[in-house]
Scaffold this motif. Structure first.
Motif, PDB file in Angstrom:
ATOM      1  N   TYR A 230       0.822  -1.205   0.000  1.00  0.00           N
ATOM      2  CA  TYR A 230       0.000   0.000   0.000  1.00  0.00           C
ATOM      3  C   TYR A 230       0.862   1.264   0.000  1.00  0.00           C
ATOM      4  O   TYR A 230       1.912   1.312   0.649  1.00  0.00           O
ATOM      5  CB  TYR A 230      -0.878   0.044   1.251  1.00  0.00           C
ATOM      6  CG  TYR A 230      -1.871  -1.097   1.376  1.00  0.00           C
ATOM      7  CD1 TYR A 230      -3.138  -1.013   0.817  1.00  0.00           C
ATOM      8  CD2 TYR A 230      -1.530  -2.263   2.059  1.00  0.00           C
ATOM      9  CE1 TYR A 230      -4.043  -2.049   0.940  1.00  0.00           C
ATOM     10  CE2 TYR A 230      -2.427  -3.313   2.180  1.00  0.00           C
ATOM     11  CZ  TYR A 230      -3.682  -3.204   1.619  1.00  0.00           C
ATOM     12  OH  TYR A 230      -4.583  -4.245   1.741  1.00  0.00           O
ATOM     13  N   ALA A 231       0.379   2.262  -0.715  1.00  0.00           N
ATOM     14  CA  ALA A 231       0.847   3.629  -0.520  1.00  0.00           C
ATOM     15  C   ALA A 231      -0.045   4.204   0.577  1.00  0.00           C
ATOM     16  O   ALA A 231      -1.268   4.215   0.444  1.00  0.00           O
ATOM     17  CB  ALA A 231       0.717   4.438  -1.802  1.00  0.00           C
ATOM     18  N   VAL A 232       0.563   4.655   1.670  1.00  0.00           N
ATOM     19  CA  VAL A 232      -0.200   5.082   2.841  1.00  0.00           C
ATOM     20  C   VAL A 232      -0.112   6.598   2.977  1.00  0.00           C
ATOM     21  O   VAL A 232       0.971   7.160   3.166  1.00  0.00           O
ATOM     22  CB  VAL A 232       0.323   4.405   4.124  1.00  0.00           C
ATOM     23  CG1 VAL A 232      -0.573   4.758   5.307  1.00  0.00           C
ATOM     24  CG2 VAL A 232       0.414   2.894   3.940  1.00  0.00           C
ATOM     25  N   PHE A 233      -1.257   7.242   2.882  1.00  0.00           N
ATOM     26  CA  PHE A 233      -1.338   8.695   2.979  1.00  0.00           C
ATOM     27  C   PHE A 233      -1.951   9.074   4.323  1.00  0.00           C
ATOM     28  O   PHE A 233      -2.962   8.498   4.739  1.00  0.00           O
ATOM     29  CB  PHE A 233      -2.201   9.273   1.858  1.00  0.00           C
ATOM     30  CG  PHE A 233      -1.643   9.065   0.478  1.00  0.00           C
ATOM     31  CD1 PHE A 233      -0.907  10.058  -0.143  1.00  0.00           C
ATOM     32  CD2 PHE A 233      -1.859   7.870  -0.195  1.00  0.00           C
ATOM     33  CE1 PHE A 233      -0.391   9.866  -1.419  1.00  0.00           C
ATOM     34  CE2 PHE A 233      -1.350   7.673  -1.474  1.00  0.00           C
ATOM     35  CZ  PHE A 233      -0.613   8.677  -2.081  1.00  0.00           C
ATOM     36  N   THR A 234      -1.367  10.062   4.992  1.00  0.00           N
ATOM     37  CA  THR A 234      -1.929  10.587   6.232  1.00  0.00           C
ATOM     38  C   THR A 234      -2.538  11.947   5.946  1.00  0.00           C
ATOM     39  O   THR A 234      -1.891  12.818   5.358  1.00  0.00           O
ATOM     40  CB  THR A 234      -0.849  10.718   7.321  1.00  0.00           C
ATOM     41  OG1 THR A 234      -0.275   9.428   7.565  1.00  0.00           O
ATOM     42  CG2 THR A 234      -1.445  11.247   8.609  1.00  0.00           C
ATOM     43  N   THR A 235      -3.781  12.123   6.335  1.00  0.00           N
ATOM     44  CA  THR A 235      -4.450  13.394   6.079  1.00  0.00           C
ATOM     45  C   THR A 235      -3.838  14.500   6.941  1.00  0.00           C
ATOM     46  O   THR A 235      -3.299  14.220   8.013  1.00  0.00           O
ATOM     47  CB  THR A 235      -5.957  13.297   6.391  1.00  0.00           C
ATOM     48  OG1 THR A 235      -6.135  12.909   7.766  1.00  0.00           O
ATOM     49  CG2 THR A 235      -6.627  12.274   5.487  1.00  0.00           C
TER      50      THR A 235
END
Length: 301
Positions: A230-235
């Protein structure tokens, strides 16, 4: 000159001097603010302290150099880390694994210069989206409540926790925890791919992780989430007031598909499941954040 443009000067300076010594005092002077005022503004705009941001930007560039096969100790020294161990510790804190393990996911793309005006069109609240981290997660099982809908009906809601209103009013979230008693606290919002691509139908599930399905009732949805990278993005940190948290999530989804994917060298992994994960970080009414997991594979040349 506007506040934002004055502030942009400090961000540009960071990008141009990542291999040099950078101090908060110097960044404040460049922006034209007192050190304390600059520090407070930086946290509001970026969502983290100035030197944390500098460290993350240095690591983002280091990741690109990992792809080029440079020695890790040389990369570490170039970006101001005095030892291999210090670099590795900072790297694990941001990317969740060692530099050696991360090489297989590294991209040769050099991160673009942060531009507040460009990011503003994706985010309705303060905060800058950095390049994602990458994580390989084994298969796990989910128990939850489903909503069967279509892309056309819910396109504008994609990534926005609008469906939580229904789940909370009906008490379904509380019922999940009471019934399942999961070992891990955190809610997963999963989007299962459409079986009928022409109709664009899909299943949206709010659930919790559990090892077995024995506790699930007939009205609950059960499924396995397949192993994926996964590419994990944090808002960016946002407040619940005036729907700020929901807007930050929606803006992050727009950024992922409109900005990140076209320039990333990755594509959505087939037959995998994307999901949002809400843990204790989103319980605070102020500065709430959450993670978005996008299953990816490298694009074929």
């Amino acid at each position: 000159m506007s506040y934002m443009m004055c502030f942009q000067r400090s961000i540009d300076y960071i990008e141009e001097h990542l291999k040099e010594k950078i101090t908060v005092e110097e960044l404040a002077r460049i922006s034209g603010f007192s050190t304390y005022h600059f520090y407070r503004l930086f946290y509001i705009y970026v969502g983290m302290p100035p030197m944390d941001y500098v460290r993350k930007r240095r690591l983002a560039y280091a990741v690109a150099e990992l792809f080029q096969g440079k020695r890790i100790i040389d990369i570490a020294m170039d970006y101001g880390f005095e030892t291999h161990a210090g670099f590795g510790k900072a790297f694990r804190k941001v990317y969740g694994c060692s530099p050696e393990q991360y090489r297989m996911h590294a991209s040769e793309r050099i991160p673009s210069n942060v531009n507040l005006r460009a990011y503003h069109k994706f985010l309705n609240v303060g905060g800058i989206i950095l390049d994602p981290t990458f994580s390989t997660k084994p298969s796990f099982s989910i128990i939850g409540y489903p909503l069967h809908t279509t892309v056309e009906e819910d396109y504008q809601k994609r990534g926005i926790p609008a469906l939580w209103d229904y789940f909370n009013v009906e008490g379904l979230e509380a019922n999940l925890y009471e019934q399942i008693k999961p070992k891990e606290h955190g809610e997963y919002c999963l989007c299962y791919p459409p079986k009928d691509l022409e109709a664009g139908s899909f299943t949206y599930v709010i659930g919790v992780k559990d090892e077995y399905f024995e506790k699930a009732t007939q009205d609950m949805f059960t499924s396995f989430v397949p192993e994926a990278t996964y590419a994990v993005f944090t808002t960016p940190p946002a407040n619940y007031e005036d729907h700020g948290f929901a807007q930050a999530i929606a803006g992050t989804w727009r950024y992922i598909f409109e900005e990140w994917f076209p320039n990333s060298g990755y594509e959505f992994a087939p037959d995998k499941v994307d999901f949002e994960f809400y843990d204790e970080r989103c319980h605070s009414q102020i500065g709430a954040v959450m993670n978005i997991y996008i299953p990816v594979v490298k694009c074929h040349p």
